[in-house]
Design a protein around this motif. Structure first.
Motif, PDB file in Angstrom:
ATOM      1  N   ASP A 223     -34.425  45.288  31.755  1.00  0.00           N
ATOM      2  CA  ASP A 223     -34.410  44.216  33.120  1.00  0.00           C
ATOM      3  C   ASP A 223     -35.547  44.216  33.935  1.00  0.00           C
ATOM      4  O   ASP A 223     -35.936  45.052  34.379  1.00  0.00           O
ATOM      5  N   LYS A 224     -36.455  42.993  33.120  1.00  0.00           N
ATOM      6  CA  LYS A 224     -37.827  43.163  34.228  1.00  0.00           C
ATOM      7  C   LYS A 224     -37.778  43.366  35.546  1.00  0.00           C
ATOM      8  O   LYS A 224     -38.552  43.647  36.617  1.00  0.00           O
ATOM      9  N   GLU A 225     -36.665  42.611  35.883  1.00  0.00           N
ATOM     10  CA  GLU A 225     -36.513  42.019  37.507  1.00  0.00           C
ATOM     11  C   GLU A 225     -35.417  43.468  38.379  1.00  0.00           C
ATOM     12  O   GLU A 225     -35.593  43.245  39.265  1.00  0.00           O
ATOM     13  N   SER A 226     -35.468  44.715  37.305  1.00  0.00           N
ATOM     14  CA  SER A 226     -34.471  45.733  37.913  1.00  0.00           C
ATOM     15  C   SER A 226     -34.869  45.828  39.450  1.00  0.00           C
ATOM     16  O   SER A 226     -34.168  46.113  40.582  1.00  0.00           O
ATOM     17  N   THR A 227     -36.373  46.021  39.614  1.00  0.00           N
ATOM     18  CA  THR A 227     -37.106  46.753  40.771  1.00  0.00           C
ATOM     19  C   THR A 227     -36.803  45.491  42.244  1.00  0.00           C
ATOM     20  O   THR A 227     -36.373  46.013  43.261  1.00  0.00           O
ATOM     21  N   LYS A 228     -36.238  44.575  41.648  1.00  0.00           N
ATOM     22  CA  LYS A 228     -36.686  43.329  42.643  1.00  0.00           C
ATOM     23  C   LYS A 228     -35.436  42.970  43.084  1.00  0.00           C
ATOM     24  O   LYS A 228     -34.793  43.085  44.953  1.00  0.00           O
ATOM     25  N   GLN A 229     -34.417  43.779  43.085  1.00  0.00           N
ATOM     26  CA  GLN A 229     -32.222  43.431  43.281  1.00  0.00           C
ATOM     27  C   GLN A 229     -32.294  44.131  43.737  1.00  0.00           C
ATOM     28  O   GLN A 229     -31.260  44.689  44.538  1.00  0.00           O
ATOM     29  N   ARG A 230     -32.946  45.336  44.399  1.00  0.00           N
ATOM     30  CA  ARG A 230     -31.922  47.050  44.646  1.00  0.00           C
ATOM     31  C   ARG A 230     -32.494  46.664  45.943  1.00  0.00           C
ATOM     32  O   ARG A 230     -33.713  46.728  46.734  1.00  0.00           O
ATOM     33  N   ASP A 231     -31.866  47.468  46.899  1.00  0.00           N
ATOM     34  CA  ASP A 231     -32.027  48.202  47.825  1.00  0.00           C
ATOM     35  C   ASP A 231     -33.213  47.812  48.757  1.00  0.00           C
ATOM     36  O   ASP A 231     -33.649  49.227  47.703  1.00  0.00           O
ATOM     37  N   PRO A 232     -33.946  48.129  49.413  1.00  0.00           N
ATOM     38  CA  PRO A 232     -35.412  48.819  49.726  1.00  0.00           C
ATOM     39  C   PRO A 232     -35.212  49.782  50.452  1.00  0.00           C
ATOM     40  O   PRO A 232     -34.732  50.716  51.102  1.00  0.00           O
ATOM     41  N   GLN A 233     -36.380  50.677  50.465  1.00  0.00           N
ATOM     42  CA  GLN A 233     -36.081  51.956  50.994  1.00  0.00           C
ATOM     43  C   GLN A 233     -36.555  51.810  51.862  1.00  0.00           C
ATOM     44  O   GLN A 233     -37.641  51.289  52.597  1.00  0.00           O
ATOM     45  N   GLU A 234     -35.886  51.975  53.204  1.00  0.00           N
ATOM     46  CA  GLU A 234     -36.369  52.894  54.985  1.00  0.00           C
ATOM     47  C   GLU A 234     -36.718  53.515  54.866  1.00  0.00           C
ATOM     48  O   GLU A 234     -36.594  54.636  54.500  1.00  0.00           O
ATOM     49  N   LEU A 235     -37.731  53.936  56.092  1.00  0.00           N
ATOM     50  CA  LEU A 235     -38.478  54.821  56.253  1.00  0.00           C
ATOM     51  C   LEU A 235     -37.426  55.290  57.484  1.00  0.00           C
ATOM     52  O   LEU A 235     -37.379  55.413  58.246  1.00  0.00           O
ATOM     53  N   VAL A 236     -36.751  56.656  56.823  1.00  0.00           N
ATOM     54  CA  VAL A 236     -35.885  57.160  57.681  1.00  0.00           C
ATOM     55  C   VAL A 236     -35.818  58.806  58.299  1.00  0.00           C
ATOM     56  O   VAL A 236     -36.031  59.432  56.918  1.00  0.00           O
ATOM     57  N   ALA A 237     -36.410  59.752  59.320  1.00  0.00           N
ATOM     58  CA  ALA A 237     -36.325  60.874  58.941  1.00  0.00           C
ATOM     59  C   ALA A 237     -34.989  61.558  58.585  1.00  0.00           C
ATOM     60  O   ALA A 237     -33.673  61.097  58.349  1.00  0.00           O
ATOM     61  N   ASP A 238     -35.346  62.753  57.728  1.00  0.00           N
ATOM     62  CA  ASP A 238     -34.353  63.617  57.257  1.00  0.00           C
ATOM     63  C   ASP A 238     -33.676  63.226  56.349  1.00  0.00           C
ATOM     64  O   ASP A 238     -33.173  62.735  55.175  1.00  0.00           O
ATOM     65  N   GLU A 239     -34.080  62.136  55.377  1.00  0.00           N
ATOM     66  CA  GLU A 239     -33.510  60.998  54.017  1.00  0.00           C
ATOM     67  C   GLU A 239     -34.753  60.605  52.957  1.00  0.00           C
ATOM     68  O   GLU A 239     -36.068  62.098  52.704  1.00  0.00           O
ATOM     69  N   GLU A 240     -34.722  60.569  51.667  1.00  0.00           N
ATOM     70  CA  GLU A 240     -34.734  61.421  50.748  1.00  0.00           C
ATOM     71  C   GLU A 240     -35.805  59.966  50.534  1.00  0.00           C
ATOM     72  O   GLU A 240     -35.444  59.152  50.341  1.00  0.00           O
ATOM     73  N   LEU A 241     -36.832  60.238  49.619  1.00  0.00           N
ATOM     74  CA  LEU A 241     -37.308  59.247  49.150  1.00  0.00           C
ATOM     75  C   LEU A 241     -38.296  60.133  48.193  1.00  0.00           C
ATOM     76  O   LEU A 241     -39.141  60.692  47.761  1.00  0.00           O
ATOM     77  N   ILE A 242     -38.235  58.835  46.666  1.00  0.00           N
ATOM     78  CA  ILE A 242     -38.607  58.876  46.131  1.00  0.00           C
ATOM     79  C   ILE A 242     -40.041  58.004  44.997  1.00  0.00           C
ATOM     80  O   ILE A 242     -39.617  56.599  45.803  1.00  0.00           O
ATOM     81  N   PHE A 243     -41.049  58.427  44.951  1.00  0.00           N
ATOM     82  CA  PHE A 243     -42.030  56.704  44.869  1.00  0.00           C
ATOM     83  C   PHE A 243     -42.528  57.461  42.783  1.00  0.00           C
ATOM     84  O   PHE A 243     -41.864  57.994  42.166  1.00  0.00           O
ATOM     85  N   SER A 244     -42.231  56.465  42.645  1.00  0.00           N
ATOM     86  CA  SER A 244     -42.194  55.910  40.722  1.00  0.00           C
ATOM     87  C   SER A 244     -43.012  54.826  40.846  1.00  0.00           C
ATOM     88  O   SER A 244     -43.958  53.928  40.997  1.00  0.00           O
ATOM     89  N   TYR A 245     -42.885  54.509  39.216  1.00  0.00           N
ATOM     90  CA  TYR A 245     -44.336  53.516  39.118  1.00  0.00           C
ATOM     91  C   TYR A 245     -43.616  52.708  37.353  1.00  0.00           C
ATOM     92  O   TYR A 245     -43.359  53.739  36.976  1.00  0.00           O
TER      93      TYR A 245
END
Length: 635
Positions: A223-245
């Protein structure tokens, strides 16, 4: 009019050749060939913002880091630009497409990291990356043929309409596209394009975290459009953050030597042509006036003065010949004028040589900092000509203390620039920006100045002062002649301010693009246009100074030395006023420190422009005055 014909032909020839040289460049670095599966190391550069003009190191934010951070070799120009080029954990394999590769995971994002990210998003900072010496670019949605440098750290969104509170979202998923050109002989590939589309994606995964092997459920390779359809990553303290490409390789018809064309694309050639035509109209107008003065008025004056036979007729003469006994009288502050003329020659030599090399393509955009390094080194070595021209004029004014004059030439202009630069650098250092020049680099600049430039100025002065003094074409009277009351429009201040308008008018359109390049971080590489505009600037400065000098001498005012310099040099005042207009009309700078930096740098640029244009106007007027007084018989 025949005097101006060769100049007109030169300008027309240059304009005819302009399309072929306006964006010409040599690659600057040797090409690198890659086979399928070869590692491609992505490097990261500084974070930049047009709002603050303060660059920061990439790793000043809590991005994914490699096991060991390695700084790439830098030249002096890169350091002065604030570039910090380092390795990154983004490593591709040539021609191997991959989807949703995990770079790293922050289990709990600290409050300080969230605050740092939010501040950079507020100030519209952009991330800059490099692959095979090619900067990453992002297609502008409104025009797919135009690219923007780097990508934004993230975006913010208001909680409610009209609310001052915002949610901040980070671009944690990067979709890269690498274009390559296949060599028909060796079947190896060369990278010719590197662009990115950033997304903000709140990644999810099944089961326990297993490092880079973890399969993210928010990415579906089919699904080439998969990343566009997901919820955005909000910057919140003490929450998980994953980087990808993601990485996708695409074949391209673009050859390696032309790979910078997309970055240097200027979609507004018509405006540059308008600039050239506008400037040419000014030159033609001034050329007509100079030709009229030289061929009609002066020819008539010289014939009349040479035909005067009786003493009575000579006493009745009026005009510029009356001041022949005072026109070469040394001006007040003659030593300072010599210093500024010498500095102007140094600046003119640096500008002309840099412009020629850039126009011929030797200062490639691939060689970051190359233009600044070349200008700095040329300035240092042109000190030889500064000393020579300054001491020649100083001796003509019958000065004897040539060593003091040489010291002033070597230190006045560079010293002023260095003091302003040091103060601005202290402000940048106070903001903890990577744009602050390190102590080691500052020491290297001082060594270049004291170790090479100053000795060369002394060498030039020694040889200049050793030569016989320039002989004036007429004798100077012992008693100065009284200057008659001048009309209001011939007063020094009005005359000088009027003289600067036309030289500024010849360059102000091109000036807009140069300021955009500097302060909005765009590429500027149309040195063909710039060289033509510079030629027109030189001609305009020379001609307006000659015209106003002639009118001044005709009104029997022989104080022309400083006025000639200031007439052309006053165009720098208009340059600074235009820079002030540009600041309020085009830039979105709100921080006080950033505003001080802008006006501080523009003061330095305007001061340099004053020295350059003033020297051009002075030498043109000096040649004109010597020529006309050498043409008449003086008893």
């Amino acid at each position: 009019m025949s005097v101006m014909a060769p100049l007109g032909l030169l300008l027309l020839s240059a304009i005819w050749l302009l399309p072929s040289v306006s964006a010409f460049y040599l690659p600057g670095v040797a090409p690198q060939d890659f086979k399928k599966g070869d590692d491609l190391q992505v490097k990261v550069n500084k974070l930049t913002s047009t709002k603050t003009q303060l660059p920061y190191a990439y790793y000043s934010l809590d991005y994914c880091k490699p096991k060991k951070i390695i700084n790439s070799a830098e030249n002096l120009g890169e350091v002065l630009r604030g570039d910090i080029i380092e390795n990154s954990p983004y490593v591709f394999q040539m021609k191997e497409d991959k989807s949703c590769v995990v770079v790293c995971r922050h289990e709990k994002l600290s409050q300080s990291s969230v605050k740092a990210f939010n501040e950079k998003i507020d100030d519209d900072y952009r991330v800059n990356m490099i692959l095979d010496n090619l900067p990453v670019a992002m297609r502008i949605p409104s025009d797919n043929s135009v690219y923007d440098r780097g990508f934004r750290v993230g975006v913010k969104d208001s909680l409610e309409k009209g609310s001052t509170e915002h949610k901040y979202f980070i671009h944690n998923h990067l979709s890269f596209k690498v274009q390559y050109h296949i060599d028909g002989v060796s079947e190896t590939s060369r990278i010719v394009g590197f662009d990115v589309t950033p997304y903000s994606v709140k990644h999810k995964y099944d089961g326990a975290w297993d490092g880079e092997k973890t399969k993210l459920t928010t990415c579906n390779p089919n699904d080439k459009e998969s990343t566009k359809q997901r919820d955005p990553q909000e910057l919140v303290a003490d929450e998980e953050l994953i980087f990808s490409y993601d990485i996708k390789f695409l074949p391209s018809e673009v050859k390696w030597a032309s790979r910078w064309d997309t970055y240097l694309l200027m979609g507004d050639d018509q405006i540059h042509w308008f600039s050239i035509i506008n400037s040419l109209m000014i030159v033609l107008f001034l050329s007509g006036m100079v030709a009229m003065i030289m061929l009609r008025t002066l020819h008539r004056d010289i014939s009349k003065y040479n035909e005067l036979e009786s003493q009575e007729e000579a006493q009745e003469e009026t005009g510029w010949k009356l001041v022949h006994g005072d026109v070469f009288r040394p001006p007040s502050h003659a030593g300072l004028l010599c210093v500024y003329v010498g500095t102007g020659v140094q600046f003119l030599g640096m500008t002309v040589v840099t412009m020629i090399f850039a126009m011929l393509g030797f200062l490639s955009p691939a060689n970051r900092g190359g233009l600044m390094t070349a200008m700095l080194l040329l300035w240092v070595f042109m000190g030889l000509f500064a000393g020579y021209s300054s001491s020649r004029m100083y001796k003509m004014f019958k000065g004897t203390d040539w060593k003091t004059n040489t010291l002033k030439t070597a230190f006045l202009f560079p010293g002023t620039i260095f003091v302003v630069f040091f103060i601005l650098n202290a402000l940048i250092w106070g903001e903890k920006s990577s744009g602050a020049i390190p102590f080691g680099t500052m020491f290297a600049l001082v060594c270049l100045w004291f170790g090479i430039s100053v000795p060369l100025v002394f060498v030039g002065s020694y040889f200049g002062f050793k030569k016989p003094a320039v002989e004036d074409p007429v004798r100077t009277n012992k008693i100065p002649r009284q200057i008659p009351e001048q009309a209001w429009y011939m007063r020094p201040v009005f005359s000088i301010l009027i003289g600067g308008i036309l030289p500024f008018g010849a360059v102000f359109i091109e000036l807009f693009f140069i300021l955009t390049s500097i302060w909005l971080h765009r590429f500027y590489y149309i040195f063909g246009f710039l060289f033509i505009v510079f030629l027109i600037l030189m001609v305009t400065c020379a001609e307006i100074t000659i015209v106003l000098c002639y009118f001044q001498l005709c009104s029997e005012d022989y104080h022309w030395w400083w006025r000639a310099y200031l007439t052309a040099g006053s165009s720098a005042l208009y340059l600074f006023l235009y820079a002030a207009y540009y600041f309020f009309a085009k830039l979105d700078i709100t921080k006080v420190v950033s505003g001080i930096l802008y006006f501080g740098y523009m003061v330095m640029i305007s001061y340099s422009f004053f020295v350059l244009t003033g020297t051009i106007g002075f030498y043109a007027c000096y040649w004109f005055v010597r020529t006309i007084y050498a043409s008449v018989k003086i008893d």
